[in-house]
Design an enzyme around this catalytic site. Structure first.
Site, short mmCIF file in Angstrom:
data_model
loop_
_atom_site.label_atom_id
_atom_site.label_comp_id
_atom_site.label_asym_id
_atom_site.label_seq_id
_atom_site.Cartn_x
_atom_site.Cartn_y
_atom_site.Cartn_z
N CYS A 45 -9.96 -2.36 14.92
CA CYS A 45 -11.33 -1.86 15.09
C CYS A 45 -12.22 -2.41 13.98
O CYS A 45 -13.37 -2.81 14.23
CB CYS A 45 -11.37 -0.34 15.06
SG CYS A 45 -10.45 0.46 16.39
N CYS A 66 -8.21 2.39 12.16
CA CYS A 66 -7.75 1.32 13.05
C CYS A 66 -8.11 -0.06 12.49
O CYS A 66 -9.29 -0.42 12.44
CB CYS A 66 -8.37 1.54 14.43
SG CYS A 66 -8.22 0.16 15.57
#
Length: 146
Positions: free
Chosen positions: A33, A30
């Site tokens: 993230c 991600c």
């Protein structure tokens, strides 16, 4: 304080043993993230009175499922074992600081009273005695500007 890796094995004790804990649900693949990770780490170092935990949604699918995580990163804040904030999306440092300040400033007696009111309304609804109105809810966003 650095971040703690949260797993199924230490989740409950981490929640129970800390006044305030912020959880970052993330995954290695991600991009947002990865952008949020240093912000979260810096906040953990600046706030040693708060526990900061990271939950890898790939490795800890049961925990991700428990919180119905459908978008990452997702930040969840607990205070005295109660979820008081949950929001998907990477936050900038000032936004994260606003969340931390708001969580620290909560009157937990008010939060517990609101939860009791919601539970009573839900019980009345289940018993068929409710007027059909939706119960009030604790805001998912305690005073954080977006």
């Amino acid at each position: 304080m650095s971040t703690i890796e949260i797993t199924q094995d230490n989740f409950e004790s981490t929640i129970n043993d800390n006044e305030i804990i912020l959880l970052d649900f993330w995954a290695d693949w991600c991009g947002p993230c990865k952008q949020f990770a240093p912000v979260f780490e810096q906040a953990s170092e600046a706030n040693p009175d708060i526990a900061f935990g990271k939950i890898d949604t790939e490795a800890q699918q049961q925990l991700a499922g428990l919180f119905a995580i459908s978008s990452i990163p997702t930040l969840v804040a607990f205070r005295q074992g109660i979820v008081v904030f949950a929001q998907p999306g990477a936050l900038a440092a000032p936004q994260l600081e606003q969340v931390i300040t708001a969580v620290k400033g909560l009157d937990m007696d008010d939060v517990r009273a609101e939860l009791a009111k919601q539970e009573a309304a839900a019980a009345a609804e289940t018993d068929g005695g409710a007027d059909g109105a939706a119960p009030d809810s604790i805001p998912a966003d305690p005073g954080v500007d977006k």
